[in-house]
Design a protein around this motif. Structure first.
Motif, PDB file in Angstrom:
ATOM      1  N   ASP A  99       0.953  -1.364   0.062  1.00  0.00           N
ATOM      2  CA  ASP A  99       0.104   0.026   0.036  1.00  0.00           C
ATOM      3  C   ASP A  99       0.792   1.268   0.071  1.00  0.00           C
ATOM      4  OD1 ASP A  99      -2.323  -1.412   0.046  1.00  0.00           O
ATOM      5  OD2 ASP A  99      -2.219  -1.548   2.326  1.00  0.00           O
ATOM      6  N   ASP A 107      -0.106   5.206   0.496  1.00  0.00           N
ATOM      7  CA  ASP A 107      -0.947   6.291   0.871  1.00  0.00           C
ATOM      8  C   ASP A 107      -0.698   7.755   0.884  1.00  0.00           C
ATOM      9  OD1 ASP A 107       0.434   6.043   2.960  1.00  0.00           O
ATOM     10  OD2 ASP A 107      -0.878   5.533   4.235  1.00  0.00           O
ATOM     11  N   GLU A 116       0.276  10.701  -1.911  1.00  0.00           N
ATOM     12  CA  GLU A 116       0.259  11.139  -3.197  1.00  0.00           C
ATOM     13  C   GLU A 116       1.700  12.034  -3.636  1.00  0.00           C
ATOM     14  OE1 GLU A 116      -1.837  11.000  -5.692  1.00  0.00           O
ATOM     15  OE2 GLU A 116      -3.620   9.987  -4.600  1.00  0.00           O
ATOM     16  N   ALA A 134       4.014   0.994  -6.275  1.00  0.00           N
ATOM     17  CA  ALA A 134       4.249   2.224  -7.100  1.00  0.00           C
ATOM     18  C   ALA A 134       3.804   2.349  -8.692  1.00  0.00           C
ATOM     19  CB  ALA A 134       5.666   2.460  -7.001  1.00  0.00           C
ATOM     20  N   ALA A 190       1.248   0.603  -9.943  1.00  0.00           N
ATOM     21  CA  ALA A 190      -0.058   0.761  -9.711  1.00  0.00           C
ATOM     22  C   ALA A 190      -0.683   2.108  -9.661  1.00  0.00           C
ATOM     23  CB  ALA A 190      -0.816  -0.249  -8.553  1.00  0.00           C
ATOM     24  N   ARG A 191       0.127   2.967  -9.070  1.00  0.00           N
ATOM     25  CA  ARG A 191       0.029   4.290  -8.664  1.00  0.00           C
ATOM     26  C   ARG A 191       0.568   5.053  -9.885  1.00  0.00           C
ATOM     27  NH1 ARG A 191      -2.492   5.644  -3.510  1.00  0.00           N
ATOM     28  NH2 ARG A 191      -1.938   7.880  -4.023  1.00  0.00           N
ATOM     29  N   ASP A 192       1.216   4.592 -10.723  1.00  0.00           N
ATOM     30  CA  ASP A 192       1.804   5.265 -11.962  1.00  0.00           C
ATOM     31  C   ASP A 192       3.098   6.119 -11.353  1.00  0.00           C
ATOM     32  OD1 ASP A 192       2.097   5.559 -14.757  1.00  0.00           O
ATOM     33  OD2 ASP A 192       0.922   7.356 -14.654  1.00  0.00           O
ATOM     34  N   MET A 193       3.686   5.971 -10.416  1.00  0.00           N
ATOM     35  CA  MET A 193       4.620   6.636  -9.727  1.00  0.00           C
ATOM     36  C   MET A 193       6.017   6.412 -10.673  1.00  0.00           C
ATOM     37  SD  MET A 193       3.696   6.418  -5.732  1.00  0.00           S
ATOM     38  CE  MET A 193       5.108   7.591  -5.057  1.00  0.00           C
TER      39      MET A 193
END
Length: 587
Positions: free
Chosen positions: A188, A190, A192, A214, A216-219
């Motif tokens: 996870d 959390d 931004e 990461a 999955a959050r396009d980081m």
């Protein structure tokens, strides 16, 4: 610094482990098998670990203190299982080792192949500046090293452990509460942020989980490469650690481990494949990837058109010890494994492969495939295999013409009966100390894997292997006043246990077909085992109609309970019967 006050009573040949990590915990488990005293050192003393033969040292050791400790306590071997980024400690251990001529083993992590989508850096000043915000997961000690990014206008968040000492240290380095977030789960994220900063912390450090979260959050993912170490004895798993200790400090283990025929065949096949593809370096040691994911080095030699490995049984009594296991590799359009001279043939059903196949079991075949990526035709042979096979159980099992190439783990761990039962007692003691409401005893890794699904919330310490010593394990549970025990057992051992054999080793108990027939009749299963050619009990699952499986399981469990419950008179015993597919039966 704190350590055991009675340590001076022990012999001078001692071992010192630098832990505090997952690898440190694994190293301690390996060392506990020996029953020999050793020291376990951590910087903070905050790691929760149970040691029976190990003596804890809490507090950082600089070079001078480490040298003094090693001299005073007769340290003859050091194991560096510290965090891969503890560079100062690694260097101190190296320097002390050189100064005192003490060999060092580095217990390294297993690292995935470097992902090309990740930005890899060697130092923090290489962090790209084209980002607006960054989540740093590199640890509380690195906050001061990243403050320069804030000065350049980049918003930095610091993910740290949620404990008072870490929060205090973070504040001391200038981090505000608004910049701090805490580890909950590697899967996870959390916060931004445009990018995430990771350390190359390996599989045990949750690196893969962090990368996937990461992505999955396009980081953007930035990873600091692990430091390079200058230590010759590097291992990345428990088997490699034990075998290296056996080599460098032989007296530490009363009995030494060996290699399975499957590992020997795999090593020979790797070497032969290299030669077939034109590698004429004829390396004397080749890396072999074991089923548990670790890599060990195995010695090989070379013949005219083949490579070979000498079967090493360690201190385990094994008639195959010293056998030459050969592999010949030929270029091919696909990968294929064949059996040659001295490798037996399956003549009865019930094995991993049908009658007529070479007696090379599934695990060794998978080892060869996982280690060899080239397309080759590998032929395994054992020149003395046919003669040696006559002194094994192979003819009785329907394996003719030679030995079997076997081994699930790749390693043979030797134990005398007394030592094995003593190790069970230690594990049961640790299991009770874990506070688990129930202790699960299993024959090995396969049955444990299946039964774990029934008890997902129990800690790892609650699962104990009994090998073949079911009776002794239950007696130990009774001595320790363990109230709830689950016995996981597969059919081969279960039919022996049901007949009253509390030690199921093949040297002491064989499959009693007459008694099995009695149980089949009691369960109203219309099948005659006496008229069949069954060589293994597990084949019964395929012969008995599926609608009769539960009735047969109930009958077996009832007979097992008759012999087992009297060994645990003050506790509650649950018996689970497991088939080869992982289906679990209980009464």
């Amino acid at each position: 610094m704190a350590f055991c006050p009675f340590s001076s009573i022990f012999a001078v040949e001692m071992l010192l482990v630098f832990g505090g990590t997952t690898e440190g915990r694994k190293a301690a488990k390996v060392l506990e098998e020996a029953g020999s005293p050793y020291y376990y050192s951590t910087k903070t003393g905050e790691q929760d670990i149970v040691l029976h033969h190990g003596m804890r040292i809490d507090g950082a050791l600089d070079g001078e203190a480490m040298q003094a400790f090693c001299r005073e306590h007769g340290i003859r071997l050091m194991v560096d299982a510290a965090h891969p980024f503890a560079e100062q400690l690694h260097q101190t251990i190296t320097n002390v080792g050189k100064a005192l001529s003490i060999p060092i083993i580095r217990y390294e992590r297993i690292y995935p192949q470097r992902d090309k989508e990740i930005t890899w850096i060697d130092d923090y000043d290489e962090i790209p500046r084209d980002i607006h915000s960054l989540l740093a997961t590199t640890g509380v000690q690195t906050i001061s090293k990243l403050k320069f990014l804030e000065a350049e206008g980049i918003k930095v968040y610091y993910r740290i452990l949620n404990r008072a000492s870490s929060i205090v240290l973070a504040h001391q380095q200038g981090a505000t509460d608004n910049q701090l977030c805490f580890y909950q789960d590697s899967n996870d994220i959390d916060i931004e942020a445009d990018a995430i900063l990771l350390k190359e912390s390996g599989l045990s450090g949750g690196f893969v989980e962090k990368v996937n979260a990461a992505k999955a959050r396009d980081m953007r993912i930035i990873a600091l490469k692990r430091p390079k170490l200058s230590i010759s004895n590097v291992v990345n798993g428990p088997n490699g650690l034990r075998r290296t200790i056996e080599r460098l400090l032989p007296e530490f283990y009363p009995l030494h481990s060996g290699l399975t025929t499957g590992t020997c065949a795999t090593a020979a096949a790797i070497a032969a494949t290299r030669v077939a593809w034109g590698d004429n370096s004829f390396e004397k040691n080749v890396p072999v990837l074991l089923p548990n994911g670790e890599t060990i080095m195995v010695a090989v030699e070379y013949g005219n058109d083949y490579a070979y490995c000498i079967k090493e049984a360690g201190d385990d009594p094994d008639v195959t010890n010293g056998l030459e296991i050969r592999a010949k590799a030929e270029l091919s359009d696909s990968f294929e494994i064949l059996g040659g001279e001295g490798v037996g043939i399956f003549t009865l059903p019930g094995f991993d492969y049908p009658p007529g196949s070479p007696a090379i079991n599934k695990a060794p075949r998978e080892m060869m495939r996982n280690n060899i990526k080239e397309n080759v035709r590998v032929t395994i042979s054992v020149p003395e295999g046919a003669e040696i096979a006559r002194r094994t159980f192979n003819p009785r099992l329907g394996i003719e013409g030679g030995i079997s190439i076997i081994g699930v783990s790749g390693i043979v761990k030797p134990f005398s009966e007394e030592a094995f039962i003593d190790s069970i007692r230690k594990c049961m003691t640790v299991a009770k100390a874990s506070g688990a409401e129930r202790i699960i005893i299993n024959s090995g890794g396969k049955s444990e894997r299946f039964v774990k699904g029934c008890y997902p919330n129990l800690p790892q310490q609650a699962f104990v292997e009994y090998g073949n010593y079911i009776g002794a394990t239950l007696q130990i549970a009774n001595e320790l006043n363990i109230q709830q025990v689950t016995l996981g057992v597969m059919l081969g051992k279960a039919v022996k246990l049901a007949a009253g054999h509390l030690d199921t080793h093949s040297r002491k108990a064989t499959m009693d077909k007459a008694f099995i027939q009695q149980m089949l009749d009691e369960a109203h299963c219309k099948f005659s085992i006496l008229d069949s050619q069954l060589s293994l009990a597990r084949e019964l699952w395929e012969k008995i109609p599926q609608e009769k499986h539960q009735a047969f399981a109930d009958t077996i469990i009832r007979h097992c309970e008759t012999h087992c419950r009297q060994l645990l008179p003050n506790g509650q015993l649950t018996i689970l019967l497991i088939d080869d597919k992982g289906h679990i039966f209980s009464r």
